[in-house]
Design a protein around this motif. Sequence first.
Motif, mmCIF file in Angstrom:
data_model
loop_
_atom_site.group_PDB
_atom_site.id
_atom_site.type_symbol
_atom_site.label_atom_id
_atom_site.label_comp_id
_atom_site.label_asym_id
_atom_site.label_seq_id
_atom_site.Cartn_x
_atom_site.Cartn_y
_atom_site.Cartn_z
ATOM 1 N N ASN A 138 38.410 45.575 42.039
ATOM 2 C CA ASN A 138 39.247 44.707 41.229
ATOM 3 C C ASN A 138 38.939 43.223 41.481
ATOM 4 O O ASN A 138 38.827 42.413 40.557
ATOM 5 N N HIS A 139 38.758 42.903 42.751
ATOM 6 C CA HIS A 139 38.495 41.511 43.119
ATOM 7 C C HIS A 139 37.146 41.046 42.547
ATOM 8 O O HIS A 139 37.032 39.958 41.980
ATOM 9 N N LYS A 140 36.137 41.932 42.678
ATOM 10 C CA LYS A 140 34.807 41.577 42.157
ATOM 11 C C LYS A 140 34.850 41.365 40.649
ATOM 12 O O LYS A 140 34.144 40.520 40.117
ATOM 13 N N LYS A 141 35.669 42.157 39.969
ATOM 14 C CA LYS A 141 35.794 42.037 38.513
ATOM 15 C C LYS A 141 36.287 40.635 38.137
ATOM 16 O O LYS A 141 35.825 40.040 37.180
ATOM 17 N N GLU A 142 37.221 40.108 38.925
ATOM 18 C CA GLU A 142 37.705 38.745 38.650
ATOM 19 C C GLU A 142 36.597 37.718 38.841
ATOM 20 O O GLU A 142 36.468 36.768 38.074
ATOM 21 N N HIS A 143 35.798 37.931 39.889
ATOM 22 C CA HIS A 143 34.675 37.012 40.127
ATOM 23 C C HIS A 143 33.702 37.040 38.946
ATOM 24 O O HIS A 143 33.275 35.986 38.452
ATOM 25 N N VAL A 144 33.359 38.241 38.490
ATOM 26 C CA VAL A 144 32.417 38.381 37.362
ATOM 27 C C VAL A 144 32.964 37.676 36.120
ATOM 28 O O VAL A 144 32.245 36.951 35.429
ATOM 29 N N GLY A 145 34.261 37.858 35.865
ATOM 30 C CA GLY A 145 34.893 37.241 34.700
ATOM 31 C C GLY A 145 34.804 35.722 34.759
ATOM 32 O O GLY A 145 34.542 35.063 33.749
ATOM 33 N N PHE A 146 35.001 35.178 35.942
ATOM 34 C CA PHE A 146 34.966 33.722 36.095
ATOM 35 C C PHE A 146 33.545 33.187 35.895
ATOM 36 O O PHE A 146 33.346 32.184 35.198
ATOM 37 N N VAL A 147 32.570 33.855 36.485
ATOM 38 C CA VAL A 147 31.168 33.422 36.343
ATOM 39 C C VAL A 147 30.776 33.424 34.866
ATOM 40 O O VAL A 147 30.147 32.487 34.371
ATOM 41 N N LYS A 148 31.197 34.465 34.160
ATOM 42 C CA LYS A 148 30.878 34.573 32.725
ATOM 43 C C LYS A 148 31.474 33.389 31.958
ATOM 44 O O LYS A 148 30.821 32.763 31.137
ATOM 45 N N LYS A 149 32.728 33.095 32.263
ATOM 46 C CA LYS A 149 33.428 32.007 31.588
ATOM 47 C C LYS A 149 32.747 30.653 31.852
ATOM 48 O O LYS A 149 32.539 29.868 30.939
ATOM 49 N N VAL A 150 32.408 30.402 33.114
ATOM 50 C CA VAL A 150 31.792 29.120 33.458
ATOM 51 C C VAL A 150 30.397 29.012 32.839
ATOM 52 O O VAL A 150 29.998 27.950 32.362
#
Length: 135
Positions: free
Chosen positions: A76-88
């Motif tokens: 779950n935590h990694k998923k948040e990281h991936v989402g943020f990288v995509k957004k940036v």
Amino acid sequence: MALINWNDSLSVDVKEIDLQHRKLIDMINELNDAMKTGKGKDVLRTIVNGLISYTATHFKKEEQYFEKFGYPDTANHKKEHVGFVKKVTDFKDGFEKGNLPLSVEVMNFLSDWLKNHIKGTDKKYSKFFNEKGLK
Ligand SMILES: [Fe+2]
């Protein structure tokens, strides 16, 4: 004026990670200042690239500890990281194409995301890491 200020409510009780979070906050503030004072595209690009690269370094560090200690909320935590990288990365691509300038909304997104992620998601690992001896 700084967009985000460090305070104890942002501490995850792991020194190394707190230092990395402080550096991310500094970088977001630097980007915000550069944007507000009308710095040129080259300056903004350099700061954005630095932010993207340091974010990757920081997420990798957290994820290394998840793996090392078998952290239960890793997926779950990694998923948040991936989402943020995509957004940036999307912001950066838009900025390069010139159709999406760095804006107050982008800066608010970055600072809100970081604050909420630290307070909501990162803080969940404090006790777990501390018990593994990581402080
Ligand atoms: Fe995180």
